[in-house]
Design an enzyme around this catalytic site. Structure first.
Site, mmCIF file in Angstrom:
data_model
loop_
_atom_site.group_PDB
_atom_site.id
_atom_site.type_symbol
_atom_site.label_atom_id
_atom_site.label_comp_id
_atom_site.label_asym_id
_atom_site.label_seq_id
_atom_site.Cartn_x
_atom_site.Cartn_y
_atom_site.Cartn_z
ATOM 1 N N LYS A 233 0.829 -1.200 0.000
ATOM 2 C CA LYS A 233 0.000 0.000 0.000
ATOM 3 C C LYS A 233 0.871 1.261 0.000
ATOM 4 O O LYS A 233 2.050 1.246 0.338
ATOM 5 C CB LYS A 233 -0.917 0.003 1.223
ATOM 6 C CG LYS A 233 -2.079 -0.996 1.155
ATOM 7 C CD LYS A 233 -3.233 -0.451 0.336
ATOM 8 C CE LYS A 233 -4.425 -1.390 0.268
ATOM 9 N NZ LYS A 233 -5.283 -1.302 1.451
ATOM 10 N N ARG A 267 -4.750 -9.850 3.734
ATOM 11 C CA ARG A 267 -4.944 -9.827 2.277
ATOM 12 C C ARG A 267 -3.608 -9.444 1.643
ATOM 13 O O ARG A 267 -3.108 -8.341 1.851
ATOM 14 C CB ARG A 267 -6.037 -8.821 1.928
ATOM 15 C CG ARG A 267 -6.428 -8.794 0.453
ATOM 16 C CD ARG A 267 -7.575 -7.794 0.250
ATOM 17 N NE ARG A 267 -8.037 -7.775 -1.127
ATOM 18 C CZ ARG A 267 -7.555 -7.000 -2.083
ATOM 19 N NH1 ARG A 267 -6.550 -6.158 -1.792
ATOM 20 N NH2 ARG A 267 -8.036 -7.041 -3.312
#
Length: 298
Positions: A233, A267
């Site tokens: 991210k 995830r």
């Protein structure tokens, strides 16, 4: 050193993951334009091979998405259905023991994906479509509850704020997710099948992401399994000043912190590396025995 409380119990698709047992969710993006080029699986056969590889590397769940999260080419409902539903049916047939998730905010996609074999609806846009809890309950599927600070699908955050200082994001996330959980349980989704996702980068800046990671235990204390979607991210990239392709080490560090603090589901794009990091943390916590322990004993 005090060990934080264990992760919550998770029940999905007839499987039961006891408290303290971590779960790996592999990302399969059926898109040509996802932010991480290494996970663009627009070709169906390539995506099917990636699913088989993820299962072999230790994934418990595969999360299938058909629309890039951020801004990009428009993908209407019909196109998202085309990318996602037949593929889920194919994987359900080929991998009967693998849990399947659909990454969508659209009710019709969720409905058809569950009919095709999805066990979980991963709503990363915080209830943009209010029908999703009822669809999950009717299908006997789990549901991911997310927080975006009011952002609408496929938009990027801009000068977002949640009060005084980055830590104030935690209160906003906790309040929102508690309310979403009540709505979902009222609709008939069991608490053990609700995943709480603080949703790093969605409606948040890097300071917010770091604050949420520090306070993972507060999320765990809400009593539902916590999902962390940290992989590669922007909050990792900005913290270390690295492009997407070079964010694995930062991702694994963040993942280890979340696992130590009691997060349940992770995830990830990099299944093997993540599985090893998470299992090591579980062993340090005393929840998983070493796979082999002969040193000093033989």
């Amino acid at each position: 050193m005090t060990v934080p409380p264990p992760s919550a119990r998770l029940r999905l698709g007839g499987r039961d993951f006891a408290p303290g047992v971590p779960v790996v969710m592999a990302v399969i993006n059926r898109t040509p334009d996802s932010f991480y080029a290494g996970n663009r699986m627009y070709d169906e056969d390539a995506a099917a091979e990636a699913v088989a590889r993820a299962e072999a590397e230790g994934a418990d769940i595969v999360d299938v998405g058909g629309v890039k999260a951020g801004p990009g080419t428009e993908v209407d409902t019909a196109e998202e259905l085309r990318r996602v539903v037949p593929f889920i049916a194919r994987i359900r047939s080929a991998h009967p023991g693998l849990l399947l998730s659909v990454d969508t905010w659209r009710a019709e996609v969720a409905r058809q994906a569950c009919a095709a074999g999805a066990d979980l609806i991963n709503d990363t846009w915080a209830g943009h479509d209010p029908q999703l809890p009822a669809i999950a309950a009717a299908a006997g599927a789990g549901l991911v509850l997310s927080h975006t600070g009011g952002a609408v699908p496929r938009t990027r955050p801009h000068r977002v704020g949640y009060g005084n200082g980055a830590e104030s994001i935690v209160d906003d996330v906790l309040t929102h997710l508690m309310g979403s959980a009540r709505t979902a349980t009222d609709a008939g989704v069991p608490g053990e099948s609700l995943l709480l996702d603080p949703t790093h980068d969605f409606g948040k800046n890097t300071w917010h992401g770091l604050a949420l990671l520090r306070r993972t235990e507060a999320l765990v204390a809400l009593g539902h399994p916590v999902l962390m979607s940290l992989s590669r991210k922007d909050f990792v990239g900005e913290t270390l000043d690295l492009p997407v392709d070079d964010r694995l080490e930062g991702t694994l560090a963040a993942t280890a912190v979340a696992a130590w603090c009691g997060a349940k589901v992770f995830r990830v794009h990099d299944v093997a590396a993540s599985r090893r990091a998470i299992d090591m943390v579980a062993s340090i916590r005393g929840e998983r025995p070493p796979a082999r322990a002969v040193r000093g004993l033989a």
